[in-house]
Structures are given as C-alpha cells and as structure tokens.
Design an enzyme around this catalytic site. Sequence first.
Site, PDB file in Angstrom:
ATOM      1  N   CYS A   1       6.299  -6.152   5.985  1.00 50.17           N
ATOM      2  CA  CYS A   1       5.448  -7.320   5.719  1.00 50.17           C
ATOM      3  C   CYS A   1       4.795  -7.248   4.342  1.00 50.17           C
ATOM      4  O   CYS A   1       4.004  -8.099   3.986  1.00 50.17           O
ATOM      5  CB  CYS A   1       4.390  -7.478   6.806  1.00 50.17           C
ATOM      6  SG  CYS A   1       3.226  -6.115   6.864  1.00 50.17           S
TER       7      CYS A   1
ATOM      8  N   ASP B   1       0.819  -1.210   0.000  1.00 51.49           N
ATOM      9  CA  ASP B   1       0.000   0.000   0.000  1.00 51.49           C
ATOM     10  C   ASP B   1       0.853   1.260   0.000  1.00 51.49           C
ATOM     11  O   ASP B   1       0.464   2.273  -0.580  1.00 51.49           O
ATOM     12  CB  ASP B   1      -0.945   0.004   1.204  1.00 51.49           C
ATOM     13  CG  ASP B   1      -2.181  -0.833   0.921  1.00 51.49           C
ATOM     14  OD1 ASP B   1      -2.738  -0.680  -0.187  1.00 51.49           O
ATOM     15  OD2 ASP B   1      -2.565  -1.638   1.774  1.00 51.49           O
TER      16      ASP B   1
END
Length: 591
Positions: free
Chosen positions: A520, A473
């Site tokens: 992550c 993102d």
Amino acid sequence: MSFQVFGIPVSRGVAIGRAVLVASSRLDVAHYFIQSGEADSEIARLGRGRDAVARELQSIKDDLPGDAPQELAALLDVHQMLLHDEALIEAAHHWILERHYNAEWALSAQLEVLARQFDEMDDDYLRERKADLEQVVERILAAMVAQQGKVPAGTAAVVQRDFGGEDPLLLVAADIAPADMMQFKRSVFQGFITDIGGKTSHTAIVARSMDIPAVVGTREASRLIRQDDWVIIDGDAGTVIVNPSPIVLEEYRFRQRQAELERARLARLRHTPAITLDGQRIELHANIELPADAASAVDAGATGVGLFRTEFLFMNRDGDLPGEEEQFEAYRAAVEAMRGMPVTIRTVDVGADKPLERLTIAELRHEHVLNPAMGLRAIRWSLAEPSMFRQQLRAIYRASAFGKVRLLVPMVAHLGELRQIHEVIKRVQQQLTDAGQAFTAVELGVMIEVPAAAVMLPLMLPHVDFISIGTNDLIQYTLAIDRADESVAHLYDPWHPAVLQLIASSIRQAQGVGKSVSVCGEMAGDAAFTDLLLAMGLTSFSMHPSQIPSVKQRILRADMGRLSGLLPPILASGDPQREAELVFRQAVRLH
Ligand code: PEP
Ligand code: MG
C-alpha cells in the site's frame, strides 16, 4: 524574466496558472478567498487596522520622555511614513479587489512585494528599512487580530470558499503541513510547489491523492516566485517554469491536452477487471484519507479500500480528538460507500511528519521532536494512549456491522506489540458485547514498514490474518533516509537491493503460509514498479484512486508467470533497476 526552478516530482501532469504565495509570517495570518461583494468590508477592515496603528504610534511618540534618544523619535517618524505610504495599504487593495484575498493575506502579499524591492536596493540605509516595514505590517496585522478578537487558525490554511477568479491558481509555499494540505483537497488550486519535502512525505502523498501536478523540495521556489507570476508546473520532470515565453507556454498547453486525452482513454478501463494475460486476477484497492474519498475509489474502479489513513480524521482540530461516535460514523460512511467491498481501516498513524498539531516539516525539524520518524509514532502512540486506542477499535469494530472491515496496524516492530494489540482487541470485543453493540469478524493485519518486522515475519505471521507492505516507511527505515527531507531525497531509492529483497521475501513468506499480502506504499501506485511487483507474486495493490487506471493498464499487458521467471537476476543484481529494465524489455520483445 523567465527562469526555472527544479524540485522533486510528486504528482504527474502539467499545470499552468498564476502563483499564489502563502508566505509564512511571524503572525498567524489566515489566508482565504473572499466573495467579490466582501471587498469593501475587507478594505474597511484594513483601514481600521491602519488607523489603530496610527493612533498607537502617535501615542508612543507623545509619551516619549524628554531625554529619549533622538533616533527613537526618528524611527517612529519612519514607521508613520511607511504606514501612510500608498505602496502599502493602497497597493494591498489590489490583492483584495483583483485576487479576492482577505485583508490580512493581501497585506502580507504586498509586504512581500515591497520586501523584495528593498532587498534589491543598493543603498544600505534604504535596504535596512525592510525591517521597519515588516514591523509596521506586523503591527497592523496584530491590530486587526485584536479588533477581530481571536487569531484565525492556520498559518498556511487557505480556507476555501467559492471563488470566481478566471485564471487557474497554483499554490507556492515554503512548506505545507499535511493537516493544511488536507484543507486544500476541496480547493481551487490546480497545482502545488513547496521548498521542502520529499517524494513520499505526507504532504506529497496528499497532493498526489488530489491528482494535481505538484513539485516539492525546490528549496527556493517561494523566494524566487512572486505573487501572480505565470507559472508552469511540470509534475513529471519536477520542473517549475516561471514567466514562460509564449512558445514554451504553447508547448506545455499541448502536453496538457495530450495528458487529458490519455486520462480519458485510461478511464475507459474503469470497469475492466484487472486480470493478467495468464489469467491471474489482481486486486486494485484504494488508499483514502477521508470517508468522502471512497466515492472516488468506487469511480476509479477500486475493488476495495486497502488503506484508510484514519489519522487525517484527527488533524485540524486544535487538540480536540474525535470521539468514538464521530469515528464510528466516519468508518461506517466509508464502509457503506464501498458497497460490500472490503475496507481496510488503519489505526491512527500520527507522529513523524504527521503531527497532531498543525506543524510543518520545517517547524518539526527545528523546534520540536529530535527525530520524529523514530519517536512516539503510530502503534507506539496508540499503545501509549490506551483509552484512545480502545475508542478507535470500538468504532472500527462497530463499523464492521455495516460491511467488510479489516483492521490494519501501522509500524509494528515487536511481538510484544502484537500481543498487546490482541489483548486490547479482546477487551474491546467484550465491552461491545456487554453493551449490546453489533460487530462481526474483523481480520487483523500489520503494516510491514519497519525492517525488523520484515526480517522476523515468520514469527509474526501466526498472529495475524494479513500483512500490508508500507514501502514508503520500509524504504525510509531500511536506508536511513528521512522521507520528508529534500536534502537526502536523491538517496531515497525504492530500487535499492536491500529494499527489494525485503519486499520480495515478505511477499513470499506470507504467501508460503497462506496469508494474504498487499503493498500500500507509493510503489504500488507507480506503474514503473507494476511488473516488478507482479514478478514477486503480488496480487493485491493499494494506491490513490487516480493511479488505478495506469497500473491496471500495465497489469492487462503482463504475463505473471513469465515475469516471475525473470525475478532472480533482478534480485541478485547490484543495480536492480537497470537489470529490470533490461530483462523486462527483452521479455516484451520476445512476447
Ligand atoms: C507506507 O509507509 O508505505 C504507508 C503506506 O504508510 P504511510 O505513507 O501513511 O506512512
Ligand atoms: Mg507508513
């Protein structure tokens, strides 16, 4: 005829098999494999559907008023003729008997075969009969649904059963919703091809977590590939080869065997601790979607779960969300499976390309939210649904009595959100204490995936115990590139200087105040970025279990001190990828 289709590689390796097309129909058709013993009853079901439509058409014809236009009766004749044409129902039997498709799937597969034949006809009149054929098929499908009493769930849901077919099967679809992709986790498919999607769309992420070759964003694979075609998926290059020649096939079979040998070689590193040449221990954690994935995390040698994407527990449920007990059992199962290793549970991240409803990216784009990636997503949704949020937090805290749990919150961008999160946590702890429920200390972390959070990190750090950088993102929002949109996929660039600067400064700032930091997003599991992230000082990575061995191999060969000395020119460069290749290659030569 052999041809190639090009797309975006999302999952490595080579898969060779027969194409299974899941076409989108205007009717919600279930796709599943039947047992061989069920073929007769499926054929009978199809026959009953056809008979019902025959009666329906006949009664429409009988009831036509005397002054009805001639064309109407002629049209009904055409429909009756198509209904009884061997090329439709009899040919659909082939898909039931040979490919073990259920009746509805068999019929829509045959429709697709015939529709292509109509498309290729020169005669305009005949070409236009395709629409009639589609109407007839939809009538039969509707009749079968009516006979069954309800519409089976899921347009693209190939419900899995034990399937005794011989050839490997590769799934080809225009688009697959992440929720449907989850169902494929236990599937017979050995590869995926879709028309839509980007490298880090959630459909691609789930495909990657299944560790089978996949190519997305091909734009037209589902139109060009036919049912049962032999197909090669080259998941490294993002290429799909349809009906390959024997020589090409042999070449790819060779590559497939090589990849298997390499995988077996890497698997031997499973119990080797990830320690760099200069003695720095690196945590390699796993990203999981379901508690059952924890087993593969342990098998792959993960030292914890760095990201449990809990939203997948909320999908495929037709709006019936999991309650506290169900969530608690799921979190406890993951925690227990990790045997004392930390489990980072992320609160639900629905929205964007992970809607709660079973929607594909195409449906989202065209029919629903204006700009879902910037809408009511992740923590925004949780704070808008306070009782649901408290329920999830209670379940997470209760799981902490069974092992080491860390709480991670996605998409935080405002200090106000952090304040609210702390308030809800306090309230939840009080509720649990009042109810006599056991829980232990749970560290709180936030995802750094909105550029605003990365920029204002010094203001956030005092309020959290750790951070986890969500590069998927962070790249999307920094570069204003929809991660699920194949038309801008070429601009989705993890090497962009702005992205690298935000990652590097987040790591530096967190470490500067002694807070732990991990990455992550998909960059963590891509060995092409391992040296770069080590150079930035990262000591905790979280990725799909299948990616752990290749990243670990890179770590075992890396000298972190030396790498960090190489970072400044890379970060200062206008072309960091080229600069990194240059300096890292030189460093290897000097070593
Ligand atoms: C990320 O954004 O990098 C991330 C790990 O979260 P998700 O992919 O689930 O959005
Ligand atoms: Mg994210």
